[in-house]
Design an enzyme around this catalytic site. Structure first.
Site, PDB file in Angstrom:
ATOM      1  N   GLY A  29       0.823  -1.187   0.000  1.00 10.82           N
ATOM      2  CA  GLY A  29       0.000   0.000   0.000  1.00 10.82           C
ATOM      3  C   GLY A  29       0.859   1.240   0.000  1.00 10.82           C
ATOM      4  O   GLY A  29       2.020   1.214   0.417  1.00 10.82           O
ATOM      5  N   SER A  30       0.307   2.358  -0.479  1.00 16.15           N
ATOM      6  CA  SER A  30       0.996   3.640  -0.352  1.00 16.15           C
ATOM      7  C   SER A  30       0.806   4.160   1.075  1.00 16.15           C
ATOM      8  O   SER A  30       0.090   3.566   1.878  1.00 16.15           O
ATOM      9  CB  SER A  30       0.439   4.636  -1.361  1.00 16.15           C
ATOM     10  OG  SER A  30       0.789   4.242  -2.668  1.00 16.15           O
ATOM     11  N   GLY A  31       1.469   5.282   1.355  1.00 14.59           N
ATOM     12  CA  GLY A  31       1.354   5.879   2.673  1.00 14.59           C
ATOM     13  C   GLY A  31       2.517   5.526   3.588  1.00 14.59           C
ATOM     14  O   GLY A  31       2.577   5.992   4.721  1.00 14.59           O
ATOM     15  N   HIS A  32       3.445   4.699   3.078  1.00 14.74           N
ATOM     16  CA  HIS A  32       4.604   4.287   3.866  1.00 14.74           C
ATOM     17  C   HIS A  32       5.889   4.905   3.319  1.00 14.74           C
ATOM     18  O   HIS A  32       6.978   4.450   3.642  1.00 14.74           O
ATOM     19  CB  HIS A  32       4.745   2.765   3.856  1.00 14.74           C
ATOM     20  CG  HIS A  32       3.514   2.046   4.285  1.00 14.74           C
ATOM     21  ND1 HIS A  32       2.957   2.240   5.517  1.00 14.74           N
ATOM     22  CD2 HIS A  32       2.715   1.158   3.627  1.00 14.74           C
ATOM     23  CE1 HIS A  32       1.865   1.479   5.618  1.00 14.74           C
ATOM     24  NE2 HIS A  32       1.693   0.820   4.484  1.00 14.74           N
ATOM     25  N   ASP A  48      -1.808  -8.023   0.583  1.00 16.74           N
ATOM     26  CA  ASP A  48      -0.631  -8.033  -0.285  1.00 16.74           C
ATOM     27  C   ASP A  48      -0.304  -9.456  -0.720  1.00 16.74           C
ATOM     28  O   ASP A  48      -0.001  -9.716  -1.887  1.00 16.74           O
ATOM     29  CB  ASP A  48       0.566  -7.405   0.442  1.00 16.74           C
ATOM     30  CG  ASP A  48       0.363  -5.917   0.695  1.00 16.74           C
ATOM     31  OD1 ASP A  48       0.059  -5.196  -0.270  1.00 16.74           O
ATOM     32  OD2 ASP A  48       0.510  -5.470   1.848  1.00 16.74           O
ATOM     33  N   HIS A  83      -0.267   0.407   9.680  1.00 16.98           N
ATOM     34  CA  HIS A  83      -1.575   0.873   9.211  1.00 16.98           C
ATOM     35  C   HIS A  83      -2.455   1.207  10.397  1.00 16.98           C
ATOM     36  O   HIS A  83      -3.681   1.176  10.305  1.00 16.98           O
ATOM     37  CB  HIS A  83      -2.266  -0.200   8.370  1.00 16.98           C
ATOM     38  CG  HIS A  83      -1.398  -0.802   7.321  1.00 16.98           C
ATOM     39  ND1 HIS A  83      -0.662  -1.931   7.548  1.00 16.98           N
ATOM     40  CD2 HIS A  83      -1.146  -0.417   6.052  1.00 16.98           C
ATOM     41  CE1 HIS A  83       0.023  -2.229   6.443  1.00 16.98           C
ATOM     42  NE2 HIS A  83      -0.254  -1.328   5.526  1.00 16.98           N
TER      43      HIS A  83
END
Lengths: 342, 342
Positions: B54-57, B110, B219
């Site tokens: 996921g993005s945001g990391h 994932d 998350h």
């Protein structure tokens, strides 16, 4: 605001101790003067470059000490100028036969500490010169300064001078070069939130849920306007425009000229103020880059990340630094400092 | 939470475009698969290494693409696994005669995307193997995962495999090496605040003014306990202790052994989760370093900064990676990626 802190009075010393432990043999922490210095300093074959400033702007300046950048950084407490006697002690410890260069961002408190220190050092026969950085276009005078503020553009000044000093440049050469770089470096900041110094325990200013401070200073100084939050693109466009429409006096002093005309090549920095994720910085970078190219300004190299922060403030600044072949070479020269990825 | 954003749906693509613009000739953005890849990929003389998440990391993983690290990163939307067909498209684009290595942090979404993609790729005769990373000691199972979560320790896995792949290691060698590095890498996180995905518009969780989430996931998954805020030193000691008391099954499977015994040498990472200033990270680093040395564990090298974040979450994680001469060499091998200082 919750923080990772023990005793707020020990916040800066404990950070400095951490920097030393993280970089053994590279940098040294000298508690006596709250100083971070190159472990191999003083170097007798180069001018010693020292920057002092309040803490809370990390990595500036205690994490940019090392070959190719600063020889030493002497921080004050959070958002406070370093004590004058620490500047004197630091300078004596780092004294070099080639002289000492103080780099000082243009704030009244920092200027005073460094000017008084210079008098005392000169009285002892030590050669010191001072370079002032004032890259912030937001306002002409600000809360703690007469004239423009010095902000993240200072990175380009330090990088250029650090490289030139490694090449053996004289103190006078470095002053001249530093003034040249400062003259072609312009920044503009924006805040989405304030920030909280550990010892203060409450925010230095607050913004409503839909407000931004356009042109904010790195100690939360007011900018040009407090206004409603708009899209990232609108914010970026206003900031880029503020920089591109800034003017400098012409050579004969009779007119004012743009700094970044069509065909200029620039380094483009998007600097996070501490609480803004790098994802947002890259989104902003993309727009700023595109707007510059549209204006006929060529982006030579990107600098995206945290260079000069305000604790955990959400916000960012944009800096342009006009480059020529000589400056490009200095900006690309090797340097080794605590902040790094690998 | 205010953010620099235009259309939340375009947040990830606009960030990716910014990464490409900031690194011309180095990395390429392929909108079709939301992919960031080395501009010179695919390389036929090395295994192609792809990480999806996921993005945001960020900087994980779209900003750690380049020689010596990933060949490509294929992100999903914020905190969402990449679509399976994007994983397939990315892998085909980066296919190499030496095969493809997928690195996947251990989250159910994932894993599912990559496992389905692998089936489809294998059906087309493409050689793919997958390495799962699960370095988080906080909890045994978590909200979106069976087994441990993969967090910032993933950086050491990517760095080692990136270097080994440049040296020509085979796909089987890389899987074996990756499993070795993962087995000696352990992390523990803590949050002071939640964070807000742009499209969601409200925090994924909230903490009271005096609360922390010890063992938080990247998350916002619950950790071991929600508890009162204490001093930085007390927080660090609990985190270091959680890592040092973690155990692995012995070679014969009959007992469990410590991973970091007396005399071990480790890389020590203090990773900011997005909203914590680097000043605090260095303060924390200092304590963690001192506690390890007290426990007889030798710190070989420091990694302080943002490696794997949760948007603007205030918090941090600590990672230990046990090193031997071979791993040290891989971690120090040259690499060139979007995130950099100079």
């Amino acid at each position: 605001m919750k923080k990772f802190v023990n005793d707020p009075k020990q916040f800066v010393p404990e950070m400095l101790k951490g920097i030393e432990l993280a970089n053994p043999g590279k940098v040294k922490y000298v508690p006596e003067f709250n100083l971070i210095m190159r472990a191999d300093a003083p170097k007798t074959n180069k001018v010693s470059i020292i920057q002092g400033s309040g803490s809370g702007h990390e990595p500036a300046h205690v994490m940019v000490v090392g070959p190719g950048m600063l020889d030493g950084a002497c921080p004050g407490d959070v958002f406070a100028a370093p004590p004058m006697d620490y500047v004197v002690g630091t300078s004596k410890l780092l004294n070099s036969p080639k002289g000492i260069l103080h780099i000082v961002n243009n704030y009244s408190g920092d200027r005073m500490a460094f000017e008084m220190a210079t008098e005392m050092l000169e009285a002892e026969g030590i050669t010191v010169k001072t370079l002032f950085v004032d890259d912030d276009v937001a306002v002409q005078n600000s809360t703690w300064t007469v004239g423009r503020r010095g902000v993240a553009g200072n990175f380009f000044v330090m990088k250029a001078l650090g490289a030139a000093s490694e090449d053996g440049a004289s103190l006078d050469d470095l002053i001249a070069l530093g003034q040249q770089v400062n003259a072609v470096t312009r920044s503009m900041g924006v805040a989405l939130t304030g920030c909280t110094p550990p010892a203060k325990g409450k925010p230095i200013f607050t913004l409503a849920d839909n407000e931004i401070e356009m042109g904010v200073g790195i100690h939360g100084e007011p900018g040009r306007a407090r206004k409603p939050l708009v899209s990232a693109n609108e914010i970026v466009d206003e900031m880029v425009d503020a920089i591109l429409t800034d003017r400098k006096p012409s050579a004969d002093g009779k007119t004012v000229d743009p700094i970044y005309g069509k065909g200029s090549e620039v380094a483009l920095m998007v600097n996070g103020l501490g609480g803004t994720p790098i994802s947002e910085l890259y989104l902003v970078y993309g727009r700023a880059h595109a707007q510059l190219e549209k204006a006929g300004v060529k982006v030579w190299r990107s600098y995206v990340g945290e260079y000069c922060t305000s604790l955990e403030m959400a916000g960012l600044s944009i800096t342009l630094c006009k480059v020529d072949d000589k400056l490009k070479k200095l900006l690309l020269a090797p340097a080794e400092i605590p902040i790094r990825v690998f």
